[in-house]
Design a protein around this motif. Structure first.
Motif, PDB file in Angstrom:
ATOM      1  N   SER A 199       0.800  -1.186   0.128  1.00 43.77           N
ATOM      2  CA  SER A 199       0.006  -0.019   0.180  1.00 43.77           C
ATOM      3  C   SER A 199       0.785   1.184   0.181  1.00 43.77           C
ATOM      4  O   SER A 199       2.096   1.086   0.363  1.00 43.77           O
ATOM      5  CB  SER A 199      -0.887   0.168   1.140  1.00 43.77           C
ATOM      6  OG  SER A 199      -2.073  -0.780   0.992  1.00 43.77           O
ATOM      7  N   ASP A 247      -1.711  -2.621  -4.054  1.00 46.76           N
ATOM      8  CA  ASP A 247      -3.031  -2.846  -4.336  1.00 46.76           C
ATOM      9  C   ASP A 247      -4.185  -1.837  -3.764  1.00 46.76           C
ATOM     10  O   ASP A 247      -5.163  -1.919  -3.916  1.00 46.76           O
ATOM     11  CB  ASP A 247      -3.482  -4.139  -3.474  1.00 46.76           C
ATOM     12  CG  ASP A 247      -2.902  -4.390  -1.997  1.00 46.76           C
ATOM     13  OD1 ASP A 247      -2.493  -5.581  -1.591  1.00 46.76           O
ATOM     14  OD2 ASP A 247      -2.728  -3.388  -1.335  1.00 46.76           O
ATOM     15  N   HIS A 282      -1.939   2.649 -12.581  1.00 47.40           N
ATOM     16  CA  HIS A 282      -2.147   1.573 -11.687  1.00 47.40           C
ATOM     17  C   HIS A 282      -3.740   1.232 -11.696  1.00 47.40           C
ATOM     18  O   HIS A 282      -4.306   1.130 -10.751  1.00 47.40           O
ATOM     19  CB  HIS A 282      -1.957   2.242 -10.094  1.00 47.40           C
ATOM     20  CG  HIS A 282      -0.714   2.652  -9.976  1.00 47.40           C
ATOM     21  ND1 HIS A 282       0.551   1.582  -9.636  1.00 47.40           N
ATOM     22  CD2 HIS A 282      -0.116   3.791  -9.623  1.00 47.40           C
ATOM     23  CE1 HIS A 282       1.463   2.522  -9.496  1.00 47.40           C
ATOM     24  NE2 HIS A 282       1.358   3.795  -9.495  1.00 47.40           N
ATOM     25  N   SER A 285      -5.036  -1.045  -9.032  1.00 46.89           N
ATOM     26  CA  SER A 285      -4.995  -0.811  -7.700  1.00 46.89           C
ATOM     27  C   SER A 285      -6.233  -0.047  -7.237  1.00 46.89           C
ATOM     28  O   SER A 285      -6.784   0.458  -8.002  1.00 46.89           O
ATOM     29  CB  SER A 285      -3.946   0.175  -7.370  1.00 46.89           C
ATOM     30  OG  SER A 285      -2.584  -0.346  -7.868  1.00 46.89           O
TER      31      SER A 285
END
Length: 376
Positions: A199, A247, A282, A285
């Motif tokens: 993260s 993520d 991303h 994500s």
């Protein structure tokens, strides 16, 4: 604190508020987004909703990591006891309560496994709580961690702070110094992440000084906060961590824009671009845009912050990102930052970070659950 208030507060934010962290009963300010949160809760926009069943909290544990091509030393870490937290009540659009599902057993099994995860990092749990005394000391501490083949959020404070204090920098640290450091850390994470979850915190000094021992465990964390930064500054440095594979990316920015006289329009336009760029770089994500926190200052009107937060929520929803409203967790009876949660009316005290920590822990639980659904 009364139980009815705790129930109402948790419903308003979609998260479970720790009773010890909220000793006062704040009056919800006019224009607050809390009613919107009550209806929609915290949403994940880019993956399929799970079925309506209870999902147990994952039981994270530290695991042995193997040494790879970078040549960083690897060794077995001590297993940390699982810390149980309350399951957040987001909304009926996310997860409803019923019997424990097979997904919950998979989460527990997957995260309790003793199978090593490949990574180049010395993956040490942060045990000591020695805190850098200044930005310069924090900077040197992080440089020392990189030189030892580690990421500072997972190092032993006493050992590396001692090393940092032996390093000397003659000139005052610049914004470019911090940008370069953050780029080096992002590059190290890109090379050493392996199969570990990641993260990212993106923002200003509020993110920069987030105590590393309060970050949710069971994964790597990359801190991309710079003191005094603005939405324009963040927008220009997103590429520093574009090669990482997180993520979840947590964005909190805007308070320094207000301090420096920026218009609401410019702040919102920059946040729109930040979210857009993060979605492009991303796509897998979760982009989590957090509300701007209240202040305890005559220079910035909290009513203005609340108005901007309302607009940020709309932008996040339109862009397919997630909005996390924790503004009201920090307010007193007058809608200002609660005195015990701040050191100077703007920056957070340790108690303030504990409130923020509670939100991150609960969101991280949701992120882990959804990632498991995707993987399976």
């Amino acid at each position: 604190m009364s139980e009815p208030y705790l129930l109402a507060a948790s419903l308003l934010t979609g998260l479970t508020i720790p009773a010890s962290a909220l000793p006062q009963i704040p009056r919800l300010p006019e224009g607050s987004l809390s009613l919107l949160d009550l209806v929609q809760g915290f949403q994940f926009h880019d993956i399929e909703k799970p079925s309506h069943q209870e999902i147990a909290l994952p039981e994270f544990s530290d695991r042995t990591l193997l040494d790879l091509a970078q040549g960083f030393q690897s060794y077995e870490t001590e297993k940390m006891a699982s810390k149980e937290i309350a399951l957040p009540e987001f909304s009926d659009r996310t997860l409803a309560k019923s019997g424990k599902s097979s997904i919950s057993r998979k989460i527990t099994s997957k995260n309790s496994s003793s199978t090593p995860i490949k990574s180049s990092f010395n993956f040490q749990p942060a045990k000591a709580r020695s805190v850098p005394a200044s930005g310069s000391e924090l900077y040197q501490h992080r440089i020392a961690s990189l030189r030892s083949g580690q990421i500072y959020t997972r190092t032993n404070d006493y050992e590396n702070l001692a090393s940092a204090r032996n390093l000397h920098k003659t000139s005052k640290l610049t914004y470019q110094d911090w940008k370069s450091l953050l780029a080096m850390e992002a590059n190290a994470v890109t090379k050493g992440q392996g199969a570990n979850r990641l993260s990212v915190l993106v923002g200003d000094s509020l993110s920069l000084w987030f105590p590393k021992e309060k970050l949710p465990t069971g994964k790597l964390w990359l801190n991309q906060g710079i003191s005094g930064d603005t939405s324009q500054g963040v927008l220009k440095r997103l590429s520093a961590f574009s090669s990482t594979k997180p993520d979840a990316i947590y964005v909190m920015i805007g308070i320094n824009d207000l301090r420096k006289g920026a218009t609401d329009k410019s702040i919102l336009l920059n946040l729109h671009r930040i979210i857009h760029n993060l979605r492009q770089s991303h796509p897998s994500s979760q982009i989590i845009v957090q509300s701007i926190l209240p202040v305890r200052s005559q220079r910035i009107a909290n009513s203005r912050i609340r108005h901007i937060n309302t607009q940020i929520a709309l932008i996040a929803r339109k862009q397919g990102a997630n909005y996390l409203n924790i503004h009201n967790w920090f307010t007193d009876l007058d809608g200002n930052m609660r005195s015990e949660l701040t050191t100077d009316g703007l920056h957070l005290s340790r108690a303030g970070y504990e409130v923020w920590q509670s939100a991150l822990e609960q969101i991280e639980t949701r992120v882990a659950q959804r990632q498991l659904i995707i993987d399976n």
